[in-house]
Structures are given as structure tokens and as C-alpha cells.
Design a protein around this motif. Structure first.
Motif, short mmCIF file in Angstrom:
data_model
loop_
_atom_site.label_atom_id
_atom_site.label_comp_id
_atom_site.label_asym_id
_atom_site.label_seq_id
_atom_site.Cartn_x
_atom_site.Cartn_y
_atom_site.Cartn_z
N ARG A 48 0.86 -1.37 0.15
CA ARG A 48 0.17 -0.12 -0.14
C ARG A 48 0.84 1.25 -0.23
O ARG A 48 1.85 1.37 0.46
CB ARG A 48 -0.91 -0.05 1.24
CG ARG A 48 -1.93 -1.19 1.24
CD ARG A 48 -2.79 -1.03 2.30
NE ARG A 48 -3.69 -2.31 2.45
CZ ARG A 48 -5.05 -2.10 2.12
NH1 ARG A 48 -5.68 -1.01 1.87
NH2 ARG A 48 -5.85 -3.33 2.10
N GLY A 49 0.26 2.29 -0.56
CA GLY A 49 0.88 3.69 -0.68
C GLY A 49 0.90 4.12 0.69
O GLY A 49 0.00 3.81 1.63
N PRO A 50 1.39 5.27 0.71
CA PRO A 50 1.32 6.26 2.22
C PRO A 50 0.13 6.75 2.19
O PRO A 50 -0.39 6.95 3.63
CB PRO A 50 2.36 7.31 1.85
CG PRO A 50 2.65 7.09 0.57
CD PRO A 50 2.63 5.94 -0.08
N LYS A 51 -0.67 7.09 1.44
CA LYS A 51 -2.19 7.42 1.47
C LYS A 51 -3.13 6.35 1.64
O LYS A 51 -4.25 6.69 1.97
CB LYS A 51 -2.65 8.35 0.22
CG LYS A 51 -1.62 9.72 0.14
CD LYS A 51 -2.09 10.51 -0.97
CE LYS A 51 -0.88 11.75 -1.14
NZ LYS A 51 -1.25 12.41 -2.13
N ASP A 52 -2.92 5.23 1.45
CA ASP A 52 -3.83 4.14 1.95
C ASP A 52 -4.26 3.68 3.12
O ASP A 52 -4.78 2.81 3.14
CB ASP A 52 -3.30 2.62 0.98
CG ASP A 52 -3.17 2.90 -0.53
OD1 ASP A 52 -3.88 3.84 -1.11
OD2 ASP A 52 -2.25 2.20 -1.34
N GLY A 53 -3.43 4.16 3.98
CA GLY A 53 -3.52 3.84 5.42
C GLY A 53 -2.98 2.62 6.07
O GLY A 53 -3.01 1.91 6.74
#
Length: 67
Positions: free
Chosen positions: A62-67
Motif C-alpha cells: 500500500r502507498g502512504p495514502k492507503d492507510g
């Protein structure tokens, strides 16, 4: 709402399994299920099944904005 088919269960227990009535009524629901051929619980998770699940549901980064 459906109820328990006591007549059907008693027929299977007394006639199908050859149980005496007092023995039938002493059974727990789990014991009756086992006598009727059901397994006591779910089968354990095997390595092969775990690998199947891992292929079907792979981990996703997951990316940094995915939680």
C-alpha cells in the motif's frame, strides 16, 4: 421460522442408529451430529490450502495514502 425436526432426529437415532431412547436424549447436539456423520469441527488449515489462499488473495503493498 423453522424448528427442530425432533421426529426425524428420533427416527434416525432410534431406528437408523439403533439407540435406546434414554441414550438418544442424553446426547449433546455435537455428539448427535458426530453420530450422524458430521465432523466435530472444521478441518485444520493445511499448508496446501494456505498456499491456495495466498495465491488467491496476495498481499498488496500500500502507498502512504492507503492507510
Amino acid at each position: 421460522m423453522t424448528g427442530i425436526d425432533w421426529v426425524g432426529l428420533m427416527q434416525v437415532g432410534l431406528h437408523g442408529l439403533g439407540m435406546q431412547p434414554d441414550a438418544f436424549w442424553r446426547l449433546t447436539p455435537v455428539e448427535l451430529r458426530i453420530k450422524l456423520g458430521a465432523q466435530a469441527g472444521a478441518a485444520p488449515l493445511t499448508r496446501a490450502r494456505l498456499e491456495d489462499l495466498a495465491r488467491a488473495f496476495p498481499d498488496v503493498k500500500r502507498g502512504p495514502k492507503d492507510g
